[in-house]
Design a protein around this motif. Structure first.
Motif, short mmCIF file in Angstrom:
data_model
loop_
_atom_site.label_atom_id
_atom_site.label_comp_id
_atom_site.label_asym_id
_atom_site.label_seq_id
_atom_site.Cartn_x
_atom_site.Cartn_y
_atom_site.Cartn_z
N ALA A 99 0.90 -1.28 -0.09
CA ALA A 99 0.10 0.05 0.00
C ALA A 99 0.88 1.18 0.05
CB ALA A 99 -0.95 -0.05 1.16
N LEU A 100 2.30 1.13 0.84
CA LEU A 100 2.77 2.48 0.71
C LEU A 100 3.38 2.63 -0.68
CD1 LEU A 100 5.43 2.02 3.45
CD2 LEU A 100 3.77 3.58 3.52
N GLY A 141 -9.46 4.94 9.57
CA GLY A 141 -10.00 3.63 9.18
C GLY A 141 -10.72 3.41 8.03
N THR A 142 -11.42 4.43 7.41
CA THR A 142 -11.93 4.21 6.30
C THR A 142 -10.84 4.23 5.12
OG1 THR A 142 -12.38 6.47 6.18
CG2 THR A 142 -14.16 4.72 6.83
N ARG A 143 -9.89 5.05 5.40
CA ARG A 143 -8.75 5.43 4.28
C ARG A 143 -8.07 3.99 4.04
NH1 ARG A 143 -7.55 10.56 2.51
NH2 ARG A 143 -6.10 9.74 1.32
N LEU A 144 -7.67 3.52 5.59
CA LEU A 144 -6.57 2.35 5.75
C LEU A 144 -7.44 1.18 5.01
CD1 LEU A 144 -4.50 0.65 6.68
CD2 LEU A 144 -5.46 0.60 8.84
N GLN A 145 -8.91 1.15 5.04
CA GLN A 145 -9.71 -0.09 4.39
C GLN A 145 -9.46 0.01 3.04
OE1 GLN A 145 -11.96 -2.14 6.87
NE2 GLN A 145 -10.78 -2.93 5.23
N GLN A 146 -9.48 1.19 2.63
CA GLN A 146 -9.68 1.67 1.17
C GLN A 146 -8.21 0.90 0.55
OE1 GLN A 146 -10.18 5.58 0.04
NE2 GLN A 146 -9.76 4.92 -2.08
N ALA A 147 -7.13 1.48 1.18
CA ALA A 147 -5.73 1.27 0.89
C ALA A 147 -5.37 -0.40 0.79
CB ALA A 147 -4.66 1.80 1.90
N ARG A 148 -5.93 -1.01 1.95
CA ARG A 148 -5.80 -2.56 1.96
C ARG A 148 -6.61 -3.23 0.87
NH1 ARG A 148 -5.61 -3.91 7.77
NH2 ARG A 148 -3.51 -3.09 8.33
N ARG A 149 -7.90 -2.67 0.49
CA ARG A 149 -8.53 -3.49 -0.40
C ARG A 149 -7.62 -3.28 -1.88
NH1 ARG A 149 -11.43 -1.13 -4.14
NH2 ARG A 149 -11.95 0.89 -2.95
N GLU A 150 -7.23 -1.93 -2.08
CA GLU A 150 -6.72 -1.84 -3.22
C GLU A 150 -5.46 -2.60 -3.42
OE1 GLU A 150 -8.36 2.90 -4.12
OE2 GLU A 150 -6.25 2.45 -3.45
N SER A 151 -4.56 -2.73 -2.53
CA SER A 151 -3.44 -3.52 -2.44
C SER A 151 -3.73 -5.30 -2.61
CB SER A 151 -2.36 -3.34 -1.59
OG SER A 151 -2.73 -3.03 -0.01
#
Lengths: 366, 203
Positions: free
Chosen positions: A143-144, A189-199
């Motif tokens: 994600a980074l 949390g919503t931003r992290l959730q989105q980043a995790r889904r995208e990766s």
């Protein structure tokens, strides 16, 4: 255009059992051999440390300082496409500092993505057989590269979650500061959730073809990302508010990306529980190949590949797959093995391969 | 190696923020050998410091204490807009905002930030005093200037919630790209935060 990343010079001092080491790696393949305990893995760890400011081993990086040394220092000359740069990490007992061309980076997360490296070591088997946290770590690392702000959101989300749990424990479900921390949990949390889904999506798209290349075609391999939270702020907030009692009793936050799982399925069944040892090894290798492909696409550069302890688990299927993968790769590669003759690479031109021998923390050619 | 008295001074100096053992020793040796008058003056000032300097009764900034009350220079300054109040975490932050010259109102210093992990809950913050101050001065606008950390943001949200029933205007300082900086040189994380905290253009 995909640029190539090459280490042109590596200088290591006071790092684990390496007192002082200075070498110019081959642009393609570096095979580092030597008996166990002589510092093979330390060379890879030092390269990883200067590239990411972290260790791929479980231990804390500060423990890498050689006994008796004041600091461990790794300095490298990196060629990144047409550009050259110097990177340096200094580890002291209570602090570590990194510089790029002599300057301190504004943010560590940005430094860590400049020189992409992908490491593959025996402990990586936990990616398939271990707990979900190891797979979340892999998704966060990816994600980074896809969204540099994701690491910041993750740190802030984690801190806010811990603060909310403490407030819940000490002052109960009506504590007046709970809404403040829950608001921050929703924000990050919503931003992290989105980043995790995208990766997870990026990794999944590379994983399935990578596995197909290595495994018998009869096996069907799929991934499925199961979010532990939500990307909808309204839903996230509602869930947090309604779970206060439960979260206080169980002493853990039951909703949010800390519960994300990347499920790996072979023929529809959990690879973690049902795959054979051999299948799990192939899957681990496929995950690494997919990580490499994702980083390459995101960074538009061939990441450097660090392959630790190649000979430890020789099995014919895995070895064949590794050779195909390595010989087809355009990355600069560092591989450690107990015997370099166990590592034939007929497809790699002999000028592109250098064999190194580690003995007592010293490195010699040939 | 050194007299016990000097060791004691070193030990005390080392408790100052930003001062380590070596710097403390350097200070102590300087005071003992090269600057007798500095040592005496410093000693005399320090002995009575806490009798004369206290947090301002009204805002928490540092003020002279005359035996009955402590009111700071900012609160005494009649040219300031008493309807505008800036809420900060520490006196250092007040000084920083004051240096900007952009704040023409008064301040309220919370003294600490909300941080349950460090044992600081809402009841540790002077929220009641803050609300009293707002009522007394008929404050109509509050600017929350706590730092952009998780604890600073949580404190800002808590303050906003506490003030919600009063109906007064509350704003939060912006965070992001430094003035005069080119966007191309801003790091992605800072720029990302500036985009998250964007505001409408008043035209």
């Amino acid at each position: 255009m995909t640029a190539s990343i090459r280490f042109e010079r590596v200088n290591i001092r006071g790092f684990r059992n390496i007192q002082s080491l200075d070498f110019e790696p081959a642009p393609r393949l570096n095979v580092i051999s030597g008996d166990n305990g002589h510092g093979k893995t330390s060379v890879l760890e030092a390269i990883y440390a200067v590239s990411t400011s972290r260790s791929f081993r479980a231990e804390r990086l500060a423990e890498a300082i050689q006994t008796g040394a004041e600091a461990a220092v790794v300095r490298v000359q990196v060629r990144d496409g047409d550009l050259g740069r110097e990177q340096r990490i200094a580890l002291e007992p209570s602090r570590r500092s990194v510089t790029m061309d002599g300057k301190r980076p504004a943010k560590l997360a940005i430094y860590a993505t400049r020189t992409p490296v992908v490491v593959f070591h025996p402990g990586d088997l936990v990616l398939v057989s271990g707990p979900a946290s190891d797979r979340r770590t892999l998704l966060d690392r990816l994600a980074l590269f896809l969204d540099p702000t994701s690491g910041d959101h993750r740190l802030r989300y984690t801190r806010a979650t811990r603060e909310r749990q403490r407030a819940l424990l000490e002052r109960g479900t009506n504590a007046s500061d709970l809404p403040a921390f829950e608001t921050l949990m929703v924000q990050h949390g919503t931003r992290l959730q989105q980043a995790r889904r995208e990766s997870a999506e990026a990794l999944g798209a590379e994983l399935e073809p990578a596995f197909r290349k290595m495994a018998p075609s009869t096996l069907e391999f799929t991934t499925s990302f199961v979010p532990g939270g939500s990307e909808s702020p309204e839903e996230f907030a509602r869930e947090l508010a309604s779970r206060r009692g439960q979260d206080a009793r169980r002493k853990t936050a039951s909703f949010g990306p800390q519960r994300d799982e990347l499920e790996l399925l072979i023929d529809g069944r959990s690879a973690r529980r049902h795959a054979s040892q051999g299948q799990q090894r192939l899957l681990t290798l496929a995950m690494k190949a997919a990580e490499l492909a994702c980083v390459r696409a995101a960074r538009r550069a061939h990441p450097v590949l660090l392959l630790d302890d190649f000979s430890s688990e020789l099995d014919p299927t895995r070895t064949g797959a590794v050779y195909d993968f390595l010989e087809g790769s355009e990355s600069q590669i560092f591989v450690t093995t107990t015997r370099s003759d166990l590592f034939p690479t007929p497809a790699v031109h002999s000028a592109d391969r250098v064999d190194w021998t580690v003995c007592d923390g010293r490195l010699e050619r040939g | 190696m050194l007299p016990e008295r000097l060791n004691k001074v070193i030990h005390l100096l080392a408790r100052l923020p930003g001062v380590g053992e070596k710097t403390a020793q350097r200070f102590a040796l300087f005071l003992a050998t090269e600057a007798g008058d500095v040592a005496n003056h410093l000693g005399a000032e320090l002995t009575t410091l806490l009798d004369h300097i206290r947090p301002c009764d009204r805002c928490g900034n540092l003020a002279d204490y005359d035996g009955t009350a402590a009111i700071c220079d900012v609160c005494r300054d009649t040219r300031r807009d008493s309807n505008l109040l800036c809420i900060v975490a520490r006196v250092q932050d007040l000084l920083a905002v004051e240096r900007s010259g952009a704040m023409r109102g008064r301040y309220f210093v919370l003294g600490k930030l909300l941080s349950p992990l460090d044992g600081i809950g809402p009841e540790e913050l002077p929220l009641e005093r803050m609300i009293n101050r707002i009522r007394e001065d008929k404050v109509t606008e509050v600017i929350v200037a706590t730092p952009p950390s998780v604890d600073g943001e949580a404190t800002a949200l808590l303050v906003a919630r506490e003030l919600e029933p009063t109906g007064i205007a509350i704003s939060r300082i912006a965070s992001g790209v430094p003035h005069g900086g080119d966007l191309e040189f801003a790091d992605q994380i800072t720029l990302g935060r500036a985009i998250d905290g964007r505001k409408a253009i008043d035209g």
